[in-house]
Scaffold this motif. Sequence first.
Motif, PDB file in Angstrom:
ATOM      1  N   ASP A 268       0.867  -1.181   0.000  1.00  0.00           N
ATOM      2  CA  ASP A 268       0.000   0.000   0.000  1.00  0.00           C
ATOM      3  C   ASP A 268       0.904   1.231   0.000  1.00  0.00           C
ATOM      4  O   ASP A 268       1.456   1.604   1.028  1.00  0.00           O
ATOM      5  N   LYS A 269       1.075   1.856  -1.143  1.00  0.00           N
ATOM      6  CA  LYS A 269       2.083   2.900  -1.316  1.00  0.00           C
ATOM      7  C   LYS A 269       1.833   4.111  -0.400  1.00  0.00           C
ATOM      8  O   LYS A 269       0.680   4.499  -0.156  1.00  0.00           O
ATOM      9  N   PRO A 270       2.902   4.726   0.112  1.00  0.00           N
ATOM     10  CA  PRO A 270       2.776   5.881   1.009  1.00  0.00           C
ATOM     11  C   PRO A 270       2.100   7.073   0.331  1.00  0.00           C
ATOM     12  O   PRO A 270       2.178   7.240  -0.888  1.00  0.00           O
ATOM     13  N   ASP A 271       1.445   7.892   1.146  1.00  0.00           N
ATOM     14  CA  ASP A 271       0.828   9.117   0.645  1.00  0.00           C
ATOM     15  C   ASP A 271       1.880  10.184   0.349  1.00  0.00           C
ATOM     16  O   ASP A 271       1.666  11.043  -0.519  1.00  0.00           O
ATOM     17  N   ILE A 272       2.991  10.129   1.087  1.00  0.00           N
ATOM     18  CA  ILE A 272       4.018  11.159   0.928  1.00  0.00           C
ATOM     19  C   ILE A 272       5.356  10.634   1.458  1.00  0.00           C
ATOM     20  O   ILE A 272       5.382   9.787   2.360  1.00  0.00           O
ATOM     21  N   LEU A 273       6.428  11.120   0.868  1.00  0.00           N
ATOM     22  CA  LEU A 273       7.778  10.809   1.342  1.00  0.00           C
ATOM     23  C   LEU A 273       8.299  12.004   2.138  1.00  0.00           C
ATOM     24  O   LEU A 273       8.376  13.123   1.614  1.00  0.00           O
ATOM     25  N   VAL A 274       8.642  11.782   3.398  1.00  0.00           N
ATOM     26  CA  VAL A 274       9.218  12.818   4.250  1.00  0.00           C
ATOM     27  C   VAL A 274      10.735  12.707   4.169  1.00  0.00           C
ATOM     28  O   VAL A 274      11.313  11.678   4.534  1.00  0.00           O
ATOM     29  N   VAL A 275      11.374  13.763   3.670  1.00  0.00           N
ATOM     30  CA  VAL A 275      12.831  13.784   3.536  1.00  0.00           C
ATOM     31  C   VAL A 275      13.370  14.556   4.736  1.00  0.00           C
ATOM     32  O   VAL A 275      13.302  15.782   4.786  1.00  0.00           O
ATOM     33  N   SER A 276      13.866  13.829   5.727  1.00  0.00           N
ATOM     34  CA  SER A 276      14.248  14.421   7.011  1.00  0.00           C
ATOM     35  C   SER A 276      15.758  14.615   7.099  1.00  0.00           C
ATOM     36  O   SER A 276      16.524  13.655   6.991  1.00  0.00           O
ATOM     37  N   TYR A 277      16.167  15.859   7.292  1.00  0.00           N
ATOM     38  CA  TYR A 277      17.585  16.195   7.441  1.00  0.00           C
ATOM     39  C   TYR A 277      17.865  16.554   8.902  1.00  0.00           C
ATOM     40  O   TYR A 277      16.967  16.996   9.621  1.00  0.00           O
ATOM     41  N   HIS A 278      19.105  16.396   9.305  1.00  0.00           N
ATOM     42  CA  HIS A 278      19.478  16.830  10.653  1.00  0.00           C
ATOM     43  C   HIS A 278      19.289  18.339  10.737  1.00  0.00           C
ATOM     44  O   HIS A 278      19.620  19.071   9.796  1.00  0.00           O
ATOM     45  N   GLY A 279      18.776  18.799  11.853  1.00  0.00           N
ATOM     46  CA  GLY A 279      18.497  20.216  11.995  1.00  0.00           C
ATOM     47  C   GLY A 279      19.702  21.032  12.444  1.00  0.00           C
ATOM     48  O   GLY A 279      20.757  20.496  12.789  1.00  0.00           O
ATOM     49  N   MET A 280      19.522  22.352  12.431  1.00  0.00           N
ATOM     50  CA  MET A 280      20.497  23.273  13.007  1.00  0.00           C
ATOM     51  C   MET A 280      19.774  24.584  13.285  1.00  0.00           C
ATOM     52  O   MET A 280      18.697  24.839  12.732  1.00  0.00           O
ATOM     53  N   PRO A 281      20.322  25.420  14.153  1.00  0.00           N
ATOM     54  CA  PRO A 281      19.649  26.685  14.470  1.00  0.00           C
ATOM     55  C   PRO A 281      19.419  27.563  13.241  1.00  0.00           C
ATOM     56  O   PRO A 281      20.267  27.632  12.347  1.00  0.00           O
ATOM     57  N   GLN A 282      18.272  28.227  13.204  1.00  0.00           N
ATOM     58  CA  GLN A 282      17.966  29.169  12.129  1.00  0.00           C
ATOM     59  C   GLN A 282      19.062  30.224  12.014  1.00  0.00           C
ATOM     60  O   GLN A 282      19.379  30.689  10.922  1.00  0.00           O
ATOM     61  N   ARG A 283      19.631  30.572  13.152  1.00  0.00           N
ATOM     62  CA  ARG A 283      20.668  31.613  13.196  1.00  0.00           C
ATOM     63  C   ARG A 283      21.848  31.280  12.285  1.00  0.00           C
ATOM     64  O   ARG A 283      22.453  32.165  11.669  1.00  0.00           O
ATOM     65  N   TYR A 284      22.196  29.998  12.181  1.00  0.00           N
ATOM     66  CA  TYR A 284      23.325  29.601  11.340  1.00  0.00           C
ATOM     67  C   TYR A 284      23.059  29.924   9.873  1.00  0.00           C
ATOM     68  O   TYR A 284      23.967  30.337   9.144  1.00  0.00           O
ATOM     69  N   LEU A 285      21.819  29.717   9.444  1.00  0.00           N
ATOM     70  CA  LEU A 285      21.448  30.056   8.067  1.00  0.00           C
ATOM     71  C   LEU A 285      21.632  31.545   7.824  1.00  0.00           C
ATOM     72  O   LEU A 285      22.198  31.963   6.805  1.00  0.00           O
ATOM     73  N   ARG A 286      21.180  32.350   8.768  1.00  0.00           N
ATOM     74  CA  ARG A 286      21.308  33.803   8.614  1.00  0.00           C
ATOM     75  C   ARG A 286      22.766  34.248   8.627  1.00  0.00           C
ATOM     76  O   ARG A 286      23.111  35.286   8.066  1.00  0.00           O
ATOM     77  N   GLN A 287      23.618  33.436   9.260  1.00  0.00           N
ATOM     78  CA  GLN A 287      25.048  33.765   9.311  1.00  0.00           C
ATOM     79  C   GLN A 287      25.799  33.316   8.058  1.00  0.00           C
ATOM     80  O   GLN A 287      26.987  33.580   7.924  1.00  0.00           O
ATOM     81  N   GLY A 288      25.107  32.638   7.152  1.00  0.00           N
ATOM     82  CA  GLY A 288      25.725  32.271   5.885  1.00  0.00           C
ATOM     83  C   GLY A 288      25.989  30.799   5.669  1.00  0.00           C
ATOM     84  O   GLY A 288      26.566  30.415   4.644  1.00  0.00           O
ATOM     85  N   ASP A 289      25.576  29.939   6.600  1.00  0.00           N
ATOM     86  CA  ASP A 289      25.772  28.502   6.411  1.00  0.00           C
ATOM     87  C   ASP A 289      24.870  28.019   5.267  1.00  0.00           C
ATOM     88  O   ASP A 289      23.668  28.269   5.272  1.00  0.00           O
TER      89      ASP A 289
END
Length: 352
Positions: free
Chosen positions: A212-233
């Motif tokens: 019974d095929k899934p309704d959706i595929l969840v692609v889960s990545y390890h998280g990190m603080p939003q602040r790191y993105l704003r700092q240029g990561d």
Amino acid sequence: MLDATNSAQRPAHAPEDHPKIAAPKVGVLLANLGTPDHYSYWPMRRYLNEFLSDARVIDYPKWKWQPILQGIILTKRPFASGEAYKSIWNEELNESPLMTITKQQTAAIAAKVKERHGDAVMVDFCMRYGNPSTKSKVETMVKAGCRKILFFPLYPQYAGATSATANDQFFRALMEETWQPTARVVDPYFEHPKYIEALAQSVERGYAGIEDKPDILVVSYHGMPQRYLRQGDPYHCQCQKTTRLLRERLGWDETQITTTFQSVFGPEEWLKPYTVEHVAELAKQGKKKISVIAPAFSADCIETLEEINEEIKEAFEHAGGEQFTYIPCLNDEPAHVDALTTVIEENLGGWV
């Protein structure tokens, strides 16, 4: 893994008391996050102390963070983390799954490299935290005659808390060598065609085993603080691109796949949506059958085997979800080994 220390010889025309020197070769050093030596309290505490003391991982000022870490977190967390590791531990080999899988990956890659280059290239692995340490493996490679070392952090997407700290440790190890080898570091491979192909094949293989095929595929990545993105990561952007390329390769539309982030730690806001909350919301929206994949991990570990396949699964089922399928990491699958070996060969250009 190649041991070439026995091939050391005194250079021609050198005096009798000249040290023996190993024949020159190239080293390929794979690097993963790390693992405790055991799930009991003290090995867990040592591992967590090294990991959580890394300023790339927790960048709060030491005067503020270390009292909290040493006085509160390392008193309690080794027990909880130890129980989590115990639930997935490879008791037969007395090691974590990450260690087992990394050994298997290294052996498979080494065999492929040996087919092409013989003993001219030495392949080994190290861990950023715990054993075998980066320093010990760099020392071994230099002693074996590696005049050039290709350092390969096994993180498809770049992040300061993963790729950068692995690189930091590698270069710290080089600083202690009298005769430093020439060094290269492999770029993140989040968009490499063979990596995307290996991911797609793993999804197709996983879906083929589900009636019974899934309704959706969840692609889960390890998280990190939003602040790191704003700092240029660039991590968040590279994760999004991996998901898009995977979706395009599978020929799916955007309703069939979603990107989330897991492993939230501390009080500040992290990259969203959070996997554990999002899967529960999907169940409430009527998506009762989901599948989860974790492309940021090159090998199954505590974050996939325990967090995804136990905690996140429980959150989904508690919210009314009925069918939860975890698609394993690429591990030592042939397509993954081929992808990693191809990346290595591309980065060895001009050296072999």
